[in-house]
Design an enzyme around this catalytic site. Sequence first.
Site, PDB file in Angstrom:
ATOM      1  N   CYS A  77      -2.554   1.973   7.376  1.00 43.76           N
ATOM      2  CA  CYS A  77      -2.722   1.570   8.772  1.00 43.76           C
ATOM      3  C   CYS A  77      -3.176   2.725   9.653  1.00 43.76           C
ATOM      4  CB  CYS A  77      -1.404   0.994   9.303  1.00 43.76           C
ATOM      5  SG  CYS A  77      -0.886  -0.528   8.494  1.00 43.76           S
ATOM      6  N   ASN A 125       0.788  -1.230   0.000  1.00 45.46           N
ATOM      7  CA  ASN A 125       0.000   0.000   0.000  1.00 45.46           C
ATOM      8  C   ASN A 125       0.825   1.288   0.000  1.00 45.46           C
ATOM      9  OD1 ASN A 125       0.795  -0.683   2.656  1.00 45.46           O
ATOM     10  ND2 ASN A 125      -0.833   0.583   3.526  1.00 45.46           N
ATOM     11  N   ASP A 127       6.435  -6.476  -2.177  1.00 40.58           N
ATOM     12  CA  ASP A 127       5.257  -7.193  -2.663  1.00 40.58           C
ATOM     13  C   ASP A 127       5.243  -7.118  -4.185  1.00 40.58           C
ATOM     14  OD1 ASP A 127       2.332  -7.364  -3.564  1.00 40.58           O
ATOM     15  OD2 ASP A 127       2.182  -7.940  -1.463  1.00 40.58           O
ATOM     16  N   SER A 171      -0.538  -6.913   8.305  1.00 39.33           N
ATOM     17  CA  SER A 171      -1.680  -7.238   9.151  1.00 39.33           C
ATOM     18  C   SER A 171      -1.214  -7.817  10.488  1.00 39.33           C
ATOM     19  CB  SER A 171      -2.589  -8.241   8.446  1.00 39.33           C
ATOM     20  OG  SER A 171      -1.960  -9.513   8.367  1.00 39.33           O
ATOM     21  N   GLU A 230       4.886  -2.996  12.745  1.00 44.62           N
ATOM     22  CA  GLU A 230       3.754  -2.074  12.690  1.00 44.62           C
ATOM     23  C   GLU A 230       2.615  -2.811  12.010  1.00 44.62           C
ATOM     24  OE1 GLU A 230       2.482   1.689  10.238  1.00 44.62           O
ATOM     25  OE2 GLU A 230       3.949   2.268  11.760  1.00 44.62           O
TER      26      GLU A 230
END
Length: 537
Positions: free
Chosen positions: A302, A173, A198, A247, A268
Amino acid sequence: MAPEHADLHDPETDPLATYVLEPDDVRPLLARVVASPGHATASAVAPFTGSPVAAVPLTAPGDLPDAARRARAAQRLWAARPVAERAAVLLRVHDLLLERQSDVLDLLQVETGKARAHAWEELGDVANAARYYGLRARRMLAPRSVRGLFGPFTSARVLRHPVGVVGIVTPWNYPLSLGLGDPLPALVAGNAVLLRADPQTALTLLWGAELLEDAGLPPDLLQVLVGGPDVGMALLEHVDHAGFTGSTASGRVFAGRAGELGVPVTLELGGKNAMYVADDVDVEAAAEGAVRACFGSAGQLCASIERIYVHEDVRDAFVAALVRRTAALRLGAGLDYRADMGSLVGPAQLARVVEHVEDALGHGATLLTGGEQRPDLGPYFFEPTLLADVPPTARAHREETFGPVVSVYPVASDDEAVAAMNDSELGLVAAVWTRSTARGTALAARTRAGAVVVNDTHHLLWGSVGVPIGGVGASGFGRRHGREGLWETTWTQGVVAQRGVHSGRGFGMRELHELGPDVWPRVLTRLLRAERTLRLP
């Protein structure tokens, strides 16, 4: 019926309708991936269009030992350089990033689907952090003198050393903010970094790796690995410290394996972040702040606010202002600044958002605005959504949605608001809005969150790079930013020396013991009492 959001889609003029990354454009970046010959590939999908972006080589766990060996060799030379030289690289990163921003903003939008303004926030964050650590790291890493046992007769210092090789696992993200921003303090501290990207947003991280070398970072000090959880877990076997952003469920598995291997980690994790709107606010200012805090990057961060608690005295006025501003947000795809909010990243995220909204409505929640998919704009667009009357039985009440969905609840007092905000296993970020700064900071101190913003959004928090941020409870542990973020990838060494022993002018433990076994305890007892009386630390 939910108000209709602004439509920026125009297939005739939209540059993304035909936007394609040419192989020659990305081949130099793809060559930077740590991957053995005959590697498998993964094709990320552009969220705006649903079309493939590029086939990215995937790292296999078997590629890691050689990467780690090269990283350790480079790290030994890098750590031997003065901190000032390492910091100068970060200052060049700052300058190059601002000079080349158009290229990486295009890439960020194509890979993440976020609006350009939200993409720029990532760029601004990294430039800000590069400048901060570039200018302050030397002082933060300098040896520190402390008081020794015998005051002027004892020299006591605390030294900081790099841990060696740091593994960083980044999510999809925020590939620039986390993928480039997180390695900066580790690098200036004297470490090498193995960075797991990713596959969805690997090109942005590879672009960042190229920028670092252009800024003067030696080869092999930062290497990009591309893959899924198997690569992230395998990474732990080859590093001295690991950072993980993702997550809560995945972070717990990661931390468990790190514990087995004895590797310290910084985590985090998720956040079901809350905002309190007190009874004395300017409702228009608070509503504007709430929109920015809730719908940045389509809520896929987040630190996004997903719960808003509003004092009942201003609830109606605040909700009206919030609905009006939310409904006016412009949705769209395009490599420009017209859109206020972009797309979700892909089908899995869209499915989660749809499920949370439908589940909440099925349990009796009220839809205030939004709540609809927008396939006319792109395959994964979803309107910014406000819900009221969300019951505790609904998933959106406690679970992180990670999308543009926000629940609004009334409260009757500050105490009720604090209790509601703290009623979560997650504790990452929170916000308080009130005309009284004193009231806001007092409420912040009572809120169980790693960081709290008063009268602004997480942007103010994130931009204040000297402030350490991170989670409590199920939101993780360890900190990024500030001196604490820099110190995460260092270890401390205490060096204590007795002055003047060989010249006969010193006085220490040897001399005390020579007074006799029944004398030195009495001397030390008097010394400790005197230091307590004089309030010497």
